[in-house]
Motif scaffolding. Structure first.
Motif, mmCIF file in Angstrom:
data_model
loop_
_atom_site.group_PDB
_atom_site.id
_atom_site.type_symbol
_atom_site.label_atom_id
_atom_site.label_comp_id
_atom_site.label_asym_id
_atom_site.label_seq_id
_atom_site.Cartn_x
_atom_site.Cartn_y
_atom_site.Cartn_z
ATOM 1 N N ALA A 42 0.827 -1.210 0.000
ATOM 2 C CA ALA A 42 0.000 0.000 0.000
ATOM 3 C C ALA A 42 0.860 1.259 0.000
ATOM 4 O O ALA A 42 0.584 2.200 -0.762
ATOM 5 C CB ALA A 42 -0.935 -0.009 1.208
ATOM 6 N N LEU A 43 1.891 1.292 0.834
ATOM 7 C CA LEU A 43 2.752 2.478 0.873
ATOM 8 C C LEU A 43 3.423 2.719 -0.470
ATOM 9 O O LEU A 43 3.520 3.853 -0.933
ATOM 10 C CB LEU A 43 3.794 2.343 1.981
ATOM 11 C CG LEU A 43 3.244 2.463 3.407
ATOM 12 C CD1 LEU A 43 4.322 2.111 4.423
ATOM 13 C CD2 LEU A 43 2.681 3.839 3.666
ATOM 14 N N ARG A 44 3.867 1.649 -1.107
ATOM 15 C CA ARG A 44 4.514 1.806 -2.424
ATOM 16 C C ARG A 44 3.498 2.290 -3.477
ATOM 17 O O ARG A 44 3.835 3.088 -4.342
ATOM 18 C CB ARG A 44 5.186 0.514 -2.843
ATOM 19 C CG ARG A 44 6.393 0.225 -1.965
ATOM 20 C CD ARG A 44 7.158 -1.015 -2.363
ATOM 21 N NE ARG A 44 8.143 -1.329 -1.356
ATOM 22 C CZ ARG A 44 9.287 -0.687 -1.177
ATOM 23 N NH1 ARG A 44 9.596 0.329 -1.964
ATOM 24 N NH2 ARG A 44 10.128 -1.033 -0.224
ATOM 25 N N SER A 66 -11.786 -2.319 1.366
ATOM 26 C CA SER A 66 -10.545 -2.939 1.851
ATOM 27 C C SER A 66 -9.411 -1.932 1.839
ATOM 28 O O SER A 66 -8.595 -1.883 2.767
ATOM 29 C CB SER A 66 -10.166 -4.139 0.985
ATOM 30 O OG SER A 66 -11.108 -5.165 1.133
ATOM 31 N N ALA A 67 -9.363 -1.131 0.794
ATOM 32 C CA ALA A 67 -8.334 -0.098 0.715
ATOM 33 C C ALA A 67 -8.512 0.911 1.845
ATOM 34 O O ALA A 67 -7.534 1.318 2.481
ATOM 35 C CB ALA A 67 -8.375 0.597 -0.645
ATOM 36 N N ALA A 68 -9.757 1.295 2.123
ATOM 37 C CA ALA A 68 -10.025 2.252 3.207
ATOM 38 C C ALA A 68 -9.597 1.667 4.553
ATOM 39 O O ALA A 68 -9.038 2.384 5.401
ATOM 40 C CB ALA A 68 -11.501 2.625 3.226
ATOM 41 N N LYS A 69 -9.833 0.387 4.746
ATOM 42 C CA LYS A 69 -9.416 -0.275 5.992
ATOM 43 C C LYS A 69 -7.882 -0.290 6.101
ATOM 44 O O LYS A 69 -7.334 -0.031 7.169
ATOM 45 C CB LYS A 69 -9.967 -1.698 6.039
ATOM 46 C CG LYS A 69 -9.726 -2.407 7.328
ATOM 47 C CD LYS A 69 -10.412 -3.765 7.344
ATOM 48 C CE LYS A 69 -10.120 -4.488 8.643
ATOM 49 N NZ LYS A 69 -10.703 -5.811 8.691
ATOM 50 N N THR A 70 -7.214 -0.557 4.998
ATOM 51 C CA THR A 70 -5.749 -0.529 4.993
ATOM 52 C C THR A 70 -5.251 0.873 5.299
ATOM 53 O O THR A 70 -4.311 1.057 6.089
ATOM 54 C CB THR A 70 -5.214 -1.021 3.634
ATOM 55 O OG1 THR A 70 -5.649 -2.372 3.437
ATOM 56 C CG2 THR A 70 -3.699 -0.952 3.568
ATOM 57 N N ALA A 72 -6.775 3.191 7.011
ATOM 58 C CA ALA A 72 -7.008 3.463 8.435
ATOM 59 C C ALA A 72 -5.899 2.853 9.288
ATOM 60 O O ALA A 72 -5.400 3.483 10.236
ATOM 61 C CB ALA A 72 -8.373 2.925 8.862
ATOM 62 N N GLY A 73 -5.476 1.646 8.949
ATOM 63 C CA GLY A 73 -4.382 1.011 9.674
ATOM 64 C C GLY A 73 -3.067 1.749 9.493
ATOM 65 O O GLY A 73 -2.279 1.883 10.437
ATOM 66 N N GLU A 78 0.713 5.870 11.842
ATOM 67 C CA GLU A 78 1.327 7.137 11.439
ATOM 68 C C GLU A 78 2.266 6.981 10.247
ATOM 69 O O GLU A 78 3.264 7.686 10.109
ATOM 70 C CB GLU A 78 2.032 7.806 12.622
ATOM 71 C CG GLU A 78 1.067 8.131 13.744
ATOM 72 C CD GLU A 78 1.730 8.800 14.943
ATOM 73 O OE1 GLU A 78 2.981 8.863 15.013
ATOM 74 O OE2 GLU A 78 0.975 9.253 15.816
ATOM 75 N N PHE A 79 1.919 6.057 9.339
ATOM 76 C CA PHE A 79 2.682 5.860 8.108
ATOM 77 C C PHE A 79 2.153 6.735 6.977
ATOM 78 O O PHE A 79 2.886 7.022 6.034
ATOM 79 C CB PHE A 79 2.647 4.397 7.661
ATOM 80 C CG PHE A 79 3.353 3.441 8.594
ATOM 81 C CD1 PHE A 79 4.449 3.828 9.349
ATOM 82 C CD2 PHE A 79 2.920 2.142 8.702
ATOM 83 C CE1 PHE A 79 5.101 2.946 10.193
ATOM 84 C CE2 PHE A 79 3.563 1.243 9.540
ATOM 85 C CZ PHE A 79 4.654 1.645 10.292
#
Length: 159
Positions: A42-44, A66-70, A72-73, A78-79
């Protein structure tokens, strides 16, 4: 010993899983607790331009929910943070924080260390040949940000 094509696929998947699990454990030992491989993907994706849940879902081949849940995590850890879009004030866009970038750098260093462990186990030349061979077989198509969606789609029976 003769192996089947399925055995090869399982060995490749096992290699990925072993490296990912070991890197995850080492990240936790270095203070980045509860980080999962999906967070890296996700970060990439966000760094490459996926600045909304919709776009992140498209890039990773997962549902927007699913993307929204990721996301939120990632925000909890704080990433990433949401910032107003200068072109459209009604919209927020995602950016990777310095903390998120530091975690990615630490993960990359860990993977370098794991590679060095493999080199000590089987020799640097063997690892180099493995990398070159996989590079030729994959024709440069090595990084797939849609891997989380691909795996989940197969597990859930979606097409």
């Amino acid at each position: 010993m003769s192996r089947s094509g399925a055995d090869l696929a399982l060995l490749l998947l096992g290699g990925f899983r072993d490296l990912a699990d070991r890197a995850t454990a080492e990240l936790a030992a270095r203070g980045y607790r509860d980080v999962r491989p999906v967070h890296d993907f996700a970060l990439r994706a966000i760094l490459s331009g996926a600045d909304s849940a919709s776009e992140l879902g498209r890039r990773m081949s997962v549902a927007k929910q699913s993307a929204a849940k990721t996301i939120a995590g990632l925000e909890e850890r704080e990433f990433v943070r949401r910032e107003p879009d200068p072109a459209d004030r009604r919209r927020n866009r995602l950016t990777v924080t310095e903390h998120g970038l530091a975690m990615l750098r630490e993960g990359e260093a860990i993977f370098d260390e794991l590679r060095e462990q493999w080199e000590r186990q089987v020799g640097a030349d063997s690892v180099k040949v493995l990398e070159e061979t996989l590079g030729r077989l994959l024709a440069g198509n090595t990084v797939r940000l849609d891997t989380p969606g691909w795996l989940m789609r197969d597990l859930s029976g979606e097409s």
